[in-house]
Scaffold this active site. Structure first.
Site, PDB file in Angstrom:
ATOM      1  N   SER A  60     -13.128 -81.691  35.058  1.00  0.00           N
ATOM      2  CA  SER A  60     -14.223 -81.162  34.256  1.00  0.00           C
ATOM      3  C   SER A  60     -14.331 -81.888  32.915  1.00  0.00           C
ATOM      4  O   SER A  60     -15.436 -82.229  32.460  1.00  0.00           O
ATOM      5  CB  SER A  60     -14.018 -79.658  34.024  1.00  0.00           C
ATOM      6  OG  SER A  60     -15.008 -79.123  33.186  1.00  0.00           O
ATOM      7  N   PHE A 106     -15.959 -85.427  33.324  1.00  0.00           N
ATOM      8  CA  PHE A 106     -17.412 -85.424  33.514  1.00  0.00           C
ATOM      9  C   PHE A 106     -18.147 -84.987  32.241  1.00  0.00           C
ATOM     10  O   PHE A 106     -19.250 -85.479  31.971  1.00  0.00           O
ATOM     11  CB  PHE A 106     -17.785 -84.523  34.688  1.00  0.00           C
ATOM     12  CG  PHE A 106     -17.631 -85.197  36.017  1.00  0.00           C
ATOM     13  CD1 PHE A 106     -18.615 -86.042  36.502  1.00  0.00           C
ATOM     14  CD2 PHE A 106     -16.490 -85.020  36.784  1.00  0.00           C
ATOM     15  CE1 PHE A 106     -18.483 -86.677  37.716  1.00  0.00           C
ATOM     16  CE2 PHE A 106     -16.343 -85.657  38.009  1.00  0.00           C
ATOM     17  CZ  PHE A 106     -17.330 -86.487  38.477  1.00  0.00           C
ATOM     18  N   HIS A 107     -17.564 -84.074  31.468  1.00  0.00           N
ATOM     19  CA  HIS A 107     -18.178 -83.727  30.184  1.00  0.00           C
ATOM     20  C   HIS A 107     -18.204 -84.943  29.259  1.00  0.00           C
ATOM     21  O   HIS A 107     -19.199 -85.187  28.558  1.00  0.00           O
ATOM     22  CB  HIS A 107     -17.412 -82.578  29.511  1.00  0.00           C
ATOM     23  CG  HIS A 107     -17.784 -81.224  30.012  1.00  0.00           C
ATOM     24  ND1 HIS A 107     -17.301 -80.692  31.185  1.00  0.00           N
ATOM     25  CD2 HIS A 107     -18.617 -80.274  29.501  1.00  0.00           C
ATOM     26  CE1 HIS A 107     -17.797 -79.476  31.367  1.00  0.00           C
ATOM     27  NE2 HIS A 107     -18.608 -79.199  30.359  1.00  0.00           N
ATOM     28  N   GLU A 108     -17.130 -85.699  29.251  1.00  0.00           N
ATOM     29  CA  GLU A 108     -17.072 -86.892  28.410  1.00  0.00           C
ATOM     30  C   GLU A 108     -18.090 -87.934  28.869  1.00  0.00           C
ATOM     31  O   GLU A 108     -18.766 -88.567  28.041  1.00  0.00           O
ATOM     32  CB  GLU A 108     -15.657 -87.473  28.445  1.00  0.00           C
ATOM     33  CG  GLU A 108     -15.464 -88.698  27.588  1.00  0.00           C
ATOM     34  CD  GLU A 108     -15.549 -88.404  26.101  1.00  0.00           C
ATOM     35  OE1 GLU A 108     -15.859 -89.343  25.333  1.00  0.00           O
ATOM     36  OE2 GLU A 108     -15.309 -87.243  25.712  1.00  0.00           O
TER      37      GLU A 108
END
Length: 504
Positions: free
Chosen positions: A424, A427-429
């Protein structure tokens, strides 16, 4: 109904008239052990006295003696809730006491909060416009760069190639034209290319921020869907091979659909509001066109509200701020707190627009039945509960294709949770750092920092099991402190990058 009920009313009144209070009955007035029935009967007689009077007066000639009817009606009022009847019969708590507050309905207080919020924010909006003027500009959303973002647009259109190639691989694997390890390797190449190709396009093009974020979000969605498609078909193929060999399957295994590679099911899955593939989904019988129109109007309104808050409030605040780690500490705290409220409004509008309005519109148009896109995450008492409830499509994907496969592989539960947070965080980065062309790992660190916060909120919930301490800690750490800090960090890093490019 008045005629049919009149004999019973007259009979009850006659009984009360003939009844004489004795010493026992007088003492019984103060007997608190038998109060439940007396309390309810007294209140009901008071409430019903007016209706009884109306029915009797309208039907006085029912027995041919109006005077007798009036006499029979008198005791129902004279002997109800007399001064000698106890007014306090039970041990009761105040509605707002700690033992009783969560058993009450607070709809009226909720309406009051809405009215106060509307009034206060309306005054703040008017005051802001009078003081600073109209600050909304189109440059943040659509600049001259947006017209030159055709490589990103073409990349977005070319993402449809990857599901097609994945379908061909699955069809060959179904017909046993390729071996299983070859099919797995091809799927790894397809999914890796589906995420790396948009990243390279965005980094090569100096595109607008919104265009880059949109492409990265679509790329991540395609990647998650392709992984689910390959993983689910692999499992279905393994179960089909076991059935062909005559192997016994567990009784708990529910095979709702046979193994079949269909292009129609893949096409529906790629546009459906879900990240978990299955050959068939629950479907609604028809499309509510009027409902879709109303939700679409709401989507336009709340998107406009979100843009207004960003341009009129958030942009001026971050432009008049310093880097949180390079300036005065008290000034940085003041900026973070000042940014927290408009940032929270934008985040709530974003959640409502995407998870409620847009996904429900898409589900209605596709007649997609399972619309549990979120749960009541606002009541989460721990961060662990929040991550399980606020984004159900991603949560179901994590559970189905990452968490339980890790457990089946012998990985401990804690390590499996950490792996889920790492994925998670990655993918946020990618969704933020790639469009900004900045790789400082702020978003990655923010998600990883949730792991100790999960432990802290779990401890608070266990220690204060009857309170909402964990819920308040969640709101403060995640929405009041964490998100505004990330906004300031990325903004100032982005401004520093632009200033260096201008100097060079």
């Amino acid at each position: 109904m008045a005629i049919s009920d009149e004999p019973q009313l007259l009979q009850n009144a006659s009984i009360l008239l003939r009844r004489r209070p004795s010493a026992t009955s007088v003492n019984g007035l103060f007997d608190l052990s038998s109060t439940v029935e007396g309390e309810s009967s007294g209140e009901e007689l008071v409430k019903d006295s007016s209706s009884s009077d109306d029915s009797v007066s309208g039907d006085q000639n029912i027995d041919g003696n109006p005077d007798q009817n009036r006499v029979n009606n008198v005791p129902a009022i004279q002997f109800t809730y007399r001064p000698s009847v106890p007014a306090h019969r039970k041990i009761k708590e105040s509605p707002l006491s700690s033992d009783n507050i969560f058993r009450q309905s607070h709809a009226g207080l909720f309406n009051l909060c809405i009215v106060v919020l509307v009034a206060v924010n309306s005054r703040l909006i008017i005051e802001n416009i009078m003081k600073y003027g109209w600050l909304i500009k189109t440059g943040f959303w659509f600049s001259s760069k947006s017209l030159r973002d055709w490589p990103l647009f073409m990349c977005c259109l070319s993402l449809a190639i990857f599901p097609l190639v994945a379908f061909i691989v699955e069809k060959l694997a179904q017909q046993k034209c390729i071996y299983e390890p070859i099919a797995i390797l091809l799927h790894i190449i397809i999914t890796a290319t589906a995420i790396l190709y948009p990243i390279l396009v965005i980094l090569r093009c100096d595109s607008a921020f919104v265009s880059g974020v949109t492409l990265m979000l679509l790329s991540c969605i395609v990647w998650l869907k392709l992984v689910s498609y390959a993983h689910t078909n692999y499992d279905l193929r393994a179960l089909a091979n076991s059935i062909e060999k005559g192997e016994a399957l567990p009784s708990t295994l529910n095979m709702d659909y046979p193994y079949d590679v269909s292009f129609k099911s893949l096409t529906y899955f790629m546009v459906a509001p879900t990240l978990c593939y299955q050959p068939r989904y629950p479907r609604t019988p028809f499309i509510r066109k009027g409902w879709v129109l109303r939700q679409f109007i709401k989507l336009i309104i709340f998107t406009g509200v979100m843009g207004f808050i960003i341009e009129q409030y958030i942009n001026p605040i971050v432009q008049n701020s310093q880097h949180p780690f390079e300036g005065n500490l008290l000034y940085a705290i003041e900026r973070v707190l000042k940014l927290s409220v408009p940032n929270l409004y934008v985040w709530l509008c974003m959640f409502y627009c995407f998870f409620h309005l847009w996904l429900n519109i898409l589900a209605e148009l596709l007649r997609f039945g399972d619309r549990e896109f979120y749960k009541d995450w606002w009541n989460a008492r721990t961060l662990e509960e929040y991550w399980r409830m606020w984004n159900m499509p991603v949560h179901k994907w994590m559970i189905r294709h990452l968490y339980f496969p890790c457990l089946r592989s012998g990985i401990p539960k804690g390590a499996a949770v950490l792996i889920a947070f790492l994925v998670s965080a990655l993918f946020h980065e990618l969704c933020i750092a790639v469009p900004c062309h900045i790789f400082k790992l702020w978003a990655f660190s923010g998600i990883i920092f949730q792991v100790p916060l999960v432990l802290i909120t779990n401890y608070l919930q266990n220690k204060f099991s009857n309170s909402m301490v964990g819920n308040m800690f969640f709101w403060f750490s995640f929405c009041i402190l964490g998100q505004p800090m990330c906004v300031l960090l990325y903004y100032h890093d982005l401004m520093n990058r632009k200033s260096k490019l201008d100097q060079s």
